[in-house]
Design a protein around this motif. Structure first.
Motif, mmCIF file in Angstrom:
data_model
loop_
_atom_site.group_PDB
_atom_site.id
_atom_site.type_symbol
_atom_site.label_atom_id
_atom_site.label_comp_id
_atom_site.label_asym_id
_atom_site.label_seq_id
_atom_site.Cartn_x
_atom_site.Cartn_y
_atom_site.Cartn_z
ATOM 1 N N TRP A 196 0.830 -1.186 -0.155
ATOM 2 C CA TRP A 196 0.134 0.109 0.041
ATOM 3 C C TRP A 196 0.693 1.198 0.171
ATOM 4 C CZ3 TRP A 196 -0.297 3.015 4.631
ATOM 5 C CH2 TRP A 196 0.492 2.490 5.870
ATOM 6 N N VAL A 197 0.205 2.336 -0.374
ATOM 7 C CA VAL A 197 0.968 3.832 -0.744
ATOM 8 C C VAL A 197 0.157 4.731 -0.208
ATOM 9 C CG1 VAL A 197 2.146 5.191 -2.338
ATOM 10 C CG2 VAL A 197 2.655 2.734 -2.341
ATOM 11 N N LEU A 198 0.632 5.861 0.058
ATOM 12 C CA LEU A 198 -0.378 7.010 0.581
ATOM 13 C C LEU A 198 0.283 8.126 -0.362
ATOM 14 C CD1 LEU A 198 -0.033 7.108 4.462
ATOM 15 C CD2 LEU A 198 -2.157 6.496 2.971
ATOM 16 N N SER A 199 -0.778 8.711 -1.079
ATOM 17 C CA SER A 199 -0.707 9.979 -1.752
ATOM 18 C C SER A 199 -1.653 11.043 -1.593
ATOM 19 C CB SER A 199 -0.536 9.467 -3.407
ATOM 20 O OG SER A 199 -0.081 10.574 -4.171
ATOM 21 N N PHE A 200 -1.584 11.997 -2.374
ATOM 22 C CA PHE A 200 -2.273 13.232 -2.087
ATOM 23 C C PHE A 200 -2.560 14.125 -3.531
ATOM 24 C CE2 PHE A 200 2.075 13.590 -0.740
ATOM 25 C CZ PHE A 200 2.465 14.609 -1.396
ATOM 26 N N ARG A 201 -3.565 15.004 -3.495
ATOM 27 C CA ARG A 201 -3.738 15.890 -4.604
ATOM 28 C C ARG A 201 -4.221 17.178 -4.116
ATOM 29 N NH1 ARG A 201 -7.726 12.515 -6.550
ATOM 30 N NH2 ARG A 201 -6.357 11.942 -8.477
ATOM 31 N N PHE A 202 -3.993 18.151 -4.655
ATOM 32 C CA PHE A 202 -4.723 19.635 -4.588
ATOM 33 C C PHE A 202 -4.634 20.265 -5.758
ATOM 34 C CE2 PHE A 202 -0.369 19.849 -3.531
ATOM 35 C CZ PHE A 202 0.211 21.083 -4.366
ATOM 36 N N SER A 203 -5.590 21.144 -5.947
ATOM 37 C CA SER A 203 -5.767 22.062 -7.218
ATOM 38 C C SER A 203 -6.236 23.555 -6.896
ATOM 39 C CB SER A 203 -6.779 21.392 -7.963
ATOM 40 O OG SER A 203 -8.028 21.168 -7.315
ATOM 41 N N ASP A 204 -6.346 23.917 -5.463
ATOM 42 C CA ASP A 204 -6.706 25.049 -5.328
ATOM 43 C C ASP A 204 -6.060 25.901 -4.236
ATOM 44 O OD1 ASP A 204 -7.435 23.554 -3.136
ATOM 45 O OD2 ASP A 204 -9.546 24.159 -2.925
ATOM 46 N N ILE B 90 -2.876 -2.848 -2.651
ATOM 47 C CA ILE B 90 -2.949 -3.861 -3.946
ATOM 48 C C ILE B 90 -4.208 -4.848 -3.745
ATOM 49 C CG2 ILE B 90 -1.936 -5.547 -2.187
ATOM 50 C CD1 ILE B 90 -1.278 -4.881 -6.030
ATOM 51 N N THR B 91 -4.857 -4.838 -2.801
ATOM 52 C CA THR B 91 -6.165 -5.665 -2.888
ATOM 53 C C THR B 91 -7.320 -5.002 -3.437
ATOM 54 O OG1 THR B 91 -6.786 -4.955 -0.553
ATOM 55 C CG2 THR B 91 -5.257 -6.875 -0.569
ATOM 56 N N ASN B 92 -7.324 -3.662 -3.465
ATOM 57 C CA ASN B 92 -8.075 -2.784 -3.972
ATOM 58 C C ASN B 92 -7.806 -2.590 -5.660
ATOM 59 O OD1 ASN B 92 -8.825 -2.376 -1.076
ATOM 60 N ND2 ASN B 92 -10.284 -0.659 -1.950
ATOM 61 N N GLY B 93 -6.549 -2.864 -5.846
ATOM 62 C CA GLY B 93 -6.044 -2.449 -7.249
ATOM 63 C C GLY B 93 -5.626 -1.093 -7.240
ATOM 64 N N PHE B 94 -4.303 -1.147 -7.561
ATOM 65 C CA PHE B 94 -3.686 0.326 -7.609
ATOM 66 C C PHE B 94 -4.234 1.248 -8.522
ATOM 67 C CE2 PHE B 94 -0.469 1.104 -4.572
ATOM 68 C CZ PHE B 94 -0.292 -0.302 -3.965
ATOM 69 N N GLY B 95 -5.165 0.701 -9.292
ATOM 70 C CA GLY B 95 -5.793 1.947 -10.321
ATOM 71 C C GLY B 95 -7.144 2.464 -9.432
ATOM 72 N N THR B 96 -7.392 2.065 -8.140
ATOM 73 C CA THR B 96 -8.575 2.444 -7.434
ATOM 74 C C THR B 96 -7.845 3.297 -6.280
ATOM 75 O OG1 THR B 96 -9.809 0.727 -8.000
ATOM 76 C CG2 THR B 96 -10.386 1.933 -6.246
ATOM 77 N N PHE C 11 -14.208 13.203 5.489
ATOM 78 C CA PHE C 11 -13.562 11.732 5.543
ATOM 79 C C PHE C 11 -14.372 10.934 4.342
ATOM 80 C CE2 PHE C 11 -13.217 13.518 10.003
ATOM 81 C CZ PHE C 11 -11.989 13.216 10.026
ATOM 82 N N GLY C 12 -13.487 9.907 4.076
ATOM 83 C CA GLY C 12 -14.052 9.137 2.786
ATOM 84 C C GLY C 12 -14.977 8.104 3.429
ATOM 85 N N THR C 13 -15.718 7.405 2.342
ATOM 86 C CA THR C 13 -16.815 6.532 2.703
ATOM 87 C C THR C 13 -16.293 5.152 2.197
ATOM 88 O OG1 THR C 13 -18.035 7.319 0.729
ATOM 89 C CG2 THR C 13 -18.368 8.448 2.933
ATOM 90 N N ASP C 14 -15.432 5.045 1.549
ATOM 91 C CA ASP C 14 -15.150 3.469 1.062
ATOM 92 C C ASP C 14 -14.482 2.655 2.072
ATOM 93 O OD1 ASP C 14 -15.814 4.169 -1.603
ATOM 94 O OD2 ASP C 14 -14.003 4.907 -2.052
ATOM 95 N N THR C 15 -14.016 1.443 2.152
ATOM 96 C CA THR C 15 -13.545 0.640 2.782
ATOM 97 C C THR C 15 -12.449 0.078 2.323
ATOM 98 O OG1 THR C 15 -14.749 -1.334 2.199
ATOM 99 C CG2 THR C 15 -15.707 -0.122 3.984
ATOM 100 N N VAL C 16 -11.438 -0.126 3.126
ATOM 101 C CA VAL C 16 -10.045 -1.063 2.519
ATOM 102 C C VAL C 16 -9.715 -2.199 3.386
ATOM 103 C CG1 VAL C 16 -7.692 -0.753 2.281
ATOM 104 C CG2 VAL C 16 -9.036 1.392 1.751
ATOM 105 N N ASN C 17 -9.949 -3.430 2.765
ATOM 106 C CA ASN C 17 -9.550 -4.499 3.789
ATOM 107 C C ASN C 17 -10.685 -4.840 5.090
ATOM 108 O OD1 ASN C 17 -7.483 -5.624 2.014
ATOM 109 N ND2 ASN C 17 -6.323 -4.251 2.971
#
Length: 300
Positions: free
Chosen positions: A137-145, A169-175, A203-209
């Motif tokens: 797993w990897v942490l990243s970020f984005r900003f535009s403003d 990796i279990t979610n797929g790195f495209g997600t 806060f996000g609403t998805d799940t990971v593992n």
């Protein structure tokens, strides 16, 4: 800064002044925490990715306790040449985009290390396999403003939001999984260095593992811990953050004289840390508020 207008009748001026000082001190403590003092965190991604021989925060699906996250990223910015002089000068405004916000790669825009303050010893608290795009797993970020203006020496940023993302990796790195958003409330700089402070929310609403995105980051509180969202819900205030970044000399990559814009790019490295007021600080603030309420009742 909060302002409070009080009409003094002359009956209890000294008491009001003392209570006002207590209230101001409590607010100052809350403002200070998160801008100068970091609390430890651990990260729970719901899976054991290895390297958990040594301390974990709460079982083998978590990292050990960490002091901060080290990061690198790239940015592109548009400067509006307000006075039309063709150069970056006082009063010109800026909007910055960075991380994955302009199509950058994870390799160049990510958290590079989980820092525990113990050095880089084999017995350091676990990273739970962090950092591999191919296997964990990897942490990243984005900003535009990120927005601000040039004061003649450097840019002062006054607002902006940074979205923090997890790739597993279990979610797929495209997600990408949205974890939370850091909202900038204050900023300072020295030559080549920028410091951003603010609060965490959205806060996000998805799940990971099997772990809710809002429960992945956990922060020490008293003798226990809370997830970032749990703290926000329970304490009715947000975890605070501090980003301390270093910036290479920016490159001017283009000028549009007709549009009155100057385009610059930059490379950055730095760290982010998190903090909450300790229970004693919140108790002081509560006493201050109760004191104000009591004083108000006595006067009515």
């Amino acid at each position: 800064m909060l302002a409070r207008r009080v009409h003094y009748t002359g009956q209890n001026l000294n008491g009001d002044i003392k209570m006002n000082k207590l209230f101001t001190a409590a607010l100052a403590s809350l403002a200070f925490v998160g801008t100068a003092t970091a609390d430890q965190i651990y990260i729970d991604v719901g899976a054991d990715y290895g390297g958990n021989t040594y301390a974990q925060g709460n079982g083998n699906t978590t990292t050990g306790w960490k002091n901060s996250l080290k990061l690198v990223f790239e940015s592109n910015s548009t400067v509006t040449d307000v006075d039309g002089d063709g150069t970056i000068s006082a009063g010109d405004t800026i909007v910055s985009t960075g991380g994955l916000g302009f199509g950058g790669t994870i390799a160049n825009n990510k958290v590079t290390a989980l820092i525990d303050g113990e050095g880089l010893l084999a017995t350091d608290p676990s990273d739970n396999g962090y950092g591999s795009i191919s296997s964990s797993w990897v942490l990243s970020f984005r900003f535009s403003d990120l927005m601000g203006s040039f004061d003649g020496t450097d840019f002062n940023y006054t607002s902006g939001n940074i979205d923090w993302l997890l790739f597993d990796i279990t979610n797929g790195f495209g997600t990408e999984v949205h974890l939370f958003t850091t909202s900038i409330q204050s900023h300072s700089y020295t030559t080549g260095n920028q410091v951003f402070n603010g609060e965490i929310g959205n806060f996000g609403t998805d799940t990971v593992n099997g772990v809710a995105a809002s429960d992945i980051f956990n922060i020490a509180y008293g003798n226990s811990s809370m997830t970032f969202e749990e703290y926000a819900t329970t304490m009715s205030q947000n975890v605070r953050f501090r980003i301390d970044q270093n910036t290479d000399q920016p490159n001017v990559v283009g000028v549009d004289a007709q549009a009155g814009e100057i385009y610059i790019s930059g490379k950055h490295d730095g760290s982010i840390e998190f903090a909450v007021p300790e229970p004693a600080t919140i108790a002081i603030l509560g006493l201050g508020l109760l004191g104000f309420a009591g004083a108000s009742r006595r006067k009515s």
